[in-house]
Enzyme design. Structure first.
Site, PDB file in Angstrom:
ATOM      1  N   VAL A   1       0.600   5.948  -2.517  1.00 47.79           N
ATOM      2  CA  VAL A   1      -0.438   6.743  -3.175  1.00 47.79           C
ATOM      3  C   VAL A   1      -0.859   7.901  -2.277  1.00 47.79           C
ATOM      4  O   VAL A   1      -1.571   7.714  -1.288  1.00 47.79           O
ATOM      5  CB  VAL A   1      -1.657   5.872  -3.532  1.00 47.79           C
ATOM      6  CG1 VAL A   1      -2.698   6.710  -4.287  1.00 47.79           C
ATOM      7  CG2 VAL A   1      -1.242   4.676  -4.379  1.00 47.79           C
ATOM      8  N   GLU A   2      -0.434   9.092  -2.651  1.00 47.70           N
ATOM      9  CA  GLU A   2      -0.832  10.300  -1.936  1.00 47.70           C
ATOM     10  C   GLU A   2      -1.422  11.324  -2.895  1.00 47.70           C
ATOM     11  O   GLU A   2      -1.478  12.517  -2.597  1.00 47.70           O
ATOM     12  CB  GLU A   2       0.373  10.872  -1.180  1.00 47.70           C
ATOM     13  CG  GLU A   2       0.957   9.882  -0.166  1.00 47.70           C
ATOM     14  CD  GLU A   2       2.133  10.442   0.610  1.00 47.70           C
ATOM     15  OE1 GLU A   2       2.018  11.568   1.121  1.00 47.70           O
ATOM     16  OE2 GLU A   2       3.168   9.748   0.688  1.00 47.70           O
TER      17      GLU A   2
END
Length: 524
Positions: free
Chosen positions: A348-349
């Site tokens: 998750v970025e």
């Protein structure tokens, strides 16, 4: 008119009102039902759903399910319904997209509850819910005891199990898997993988079946398994699994395995393609691409395995493209099935729809026992992962989703030694985990922790040298964390020792696969 004709006429006149009355009574219609079922249970809370079934002959337009929870229990997050609450009384009504239920059809809504209390006094549109659950109270028969419990596989930190399905007078809704006397996981199918275990350790397992009314079977016969000594698992299911940019043709997975002995890799990244919610490698290469599948099959031929990673620094994310948890679940399954994996890593970025993603992952884990890793951004060395990442983990915990927490030990603000900063960030993340999973021991939390540095020159300036890699390895060994990875195998060479940041070399002087050979010694 004869006496007999008169008598017949009178008798017919007497019957006429009764006949009219009988034809005016409508045929009996089966009552509509709202059936309650727990989909997971972690002792201090649970996730559940109601299934509303239209047993009539015409569409049901609009529904309202109301019930009470006992003191000490309350509803938290919910989905696919609207909620109004008055004290301990909860009323769920349909959303605009699921209010009309065709004859013979059904719909569901779900929620997460704190406490162990289950609904009582359930009503559907003002009538008793029925269906044997959700306050119906009529089902007191437990399912039969599961049989044939068998160990189907094990790594240094996991054991996979399968068993023969139980039967029930209403229907089996799931199985609780116990590690010793502790609940390890809950699944809906007849297989599971228990993760977060210690290497070279013997464990005992049993299984109990349950139905929608909460009746539990007796425990199955126990089986024992000993975890492996370590080195070669990954993605929450083992010890060391470096990332590979699978969109690149070199190096091949088998070549790395042959050169180093490392046999587990994390394939980056399964993304949405140009058509929408359809997984592909890097958003451009088909899942069944012959080169990719050939590499995976070659690796498996020498005893290897892979984890599928989604997300990453670039999109388009499946998590944002798929419009529902059901669509996302189908995309996850498609990506895993393409390479025969049961390990998923969500990197998750960017912002994601948290509830939708965790709902899909929980369903995936419930159905298949899939191991789940969240790879998350570090905010600072003394803070741990960023606030949005904390929200993701809080929601995952509330749903009973078992995850490995994998902070990205790269590209964050720090002072002093970069090696010390990586260790500080890992410890800060452990502190955050302790606030989320308050009932777990320090040892359990450490087995849920992953560590993933970026080898060589990092994007934002610092350099993870071989000495720092050994420092991270020493911390991981001492604290018995669950997982190590790094970005990335394609960079694990000294092809550009000039301090540049490149996807194909580390930017520092090193031997080929030096970092892989350092970390493969990790034993958990």
């Amino acid at each position: 008119m004869k006496r007999s004709q008169i008598a017949s006429l009178i008798f017919g006149m007497l019957l006429l009102p009764l006949a009219v009355l009988l034809t005016a009574v409508p045929a009996y219609a089966a009552a509509n039902t709202a059936t309650f079922a727990k989909t997971s249970d972690w002792g201090s809370g649970y996730q559940a759903q109601f299934t509303i079934t239209n047993n009539g002959s015409s569409a049901l337009n609009g529904w309202s399910v109301a019930f009470d929870l006992p003191s000490g229990s309350s509803v938290g997050t919910y989905w696919d319904a609207l909620l109004t609450q008055s004290g301990s009384h909860y009323t769920f009504t349909n959303r605009d997209y699921n209010g009309s239920i065709a004859a013979g059809a059904s719909t569901t809504f779900g929620f997460v509850a704190s406490g162990s209390g289950t609904p009582t006094g359930c009503t559907l549109n003002g009538a008793a819910c029925g269906g044997g659950g959700g306050g119906g109270g009529s089902d007191t028969q437990a399912p039969t005891t599961p049989t044939g419990l068998t160990v189907t596989g094990h790594t240094s930190s996991s054991v996979s199990l399968s068993w023969t399905a139980s039967t029930d007078n209403v229907g089996v809704t799931g199985y609780d898997v116990y590690q010793g006397s502790s609940l390890a996981t809950t699944v809906s199918g007849t297989s599971a993988t228990v993760t977060g275990l210690s290497a070279s350790t013997s464990y005992s397992f049993t299984v109990r079946a349950k139905d929608a009314a909460g009746n539990l079977s007796a425990s199955s016969a126990s089986v024992s398994a000993t975890t492996d000594s370590g080195g070669g698992g990954g993605g929450g299911a083992g010890v060391f699994s470096p990332y590979v940019d699978i969109t690149m043709a070199t190096p091949t997975l088998k070549d790395v395995a042959t050169a180093t002995g490392q046999k587990h890799f994390t394939l980056a990244f399964a993304l949405a393609d140009s058509t929408g919610c359809n997984p592909s490698w890097g958003g451009t290469i088909a899942l069944n691409d012959s080169r990719v599948i050939g590499e995976v099959n070659d690796l498996k031929s020498v005893g290897g395995d892979v984890t599928v990673a989604t997300g990453g620094a670039n999109g388009p994310y499946l998590e944002n493209t798929c419009g529902s948890s059901a669509a996302l679940l189908a995309a996850y399954k498609k990506a895993l099935d393409a390479v025969g994996s049961n390990h998923i890593d969500v990197d998750v970025e960017a912002s994601i729809p948290v509830a939708q993603v965790n709902t899909a992952l929980k369903q995936l884990q419930s159905e298949r026992g899939t191991t789940v890793t969240y790879t998350l951004r570090v905010q600072a060395q003394d803070y741990g992962v960023d606030p949005f990442s904390v929200q993701i983990l809080q929601d995952a915990a509330s749903r009973g989703l078992n995850v490995t927490v994998n902070p990205m030990l790269m590209d964050f603000g720090y002072s002093g030694s970069w090696g010390d900063a990586l260790i500080s960030a890992a410890n800060a993340t452990l502190g955050q985990m302790k606030q989320i999973w308050t009932g777990k021991s320090d040892a359990d939390l450490k087995r849920m922790l992953g560590l993933t540095p970026m080898i060589g020159k990092n994007d934002t300036g610092p350099t993870t040298t071989q000495a720092i890699a050994r420092q991270v390895l020493s911390y991981a060994q001492t604290n018995h964390v669950g997982y190590i990875g790094f970005w990335s195998v394609g960079r694990d060479n000294g092809g550009c020792p000039n301090g540049s940041v490149s996807p194909t070399c580390s930017g520092i002087s090193q031997s080929t696969y030096e970092f892989t050979n350092i970390f493969k010694g990790f034993t958990g």
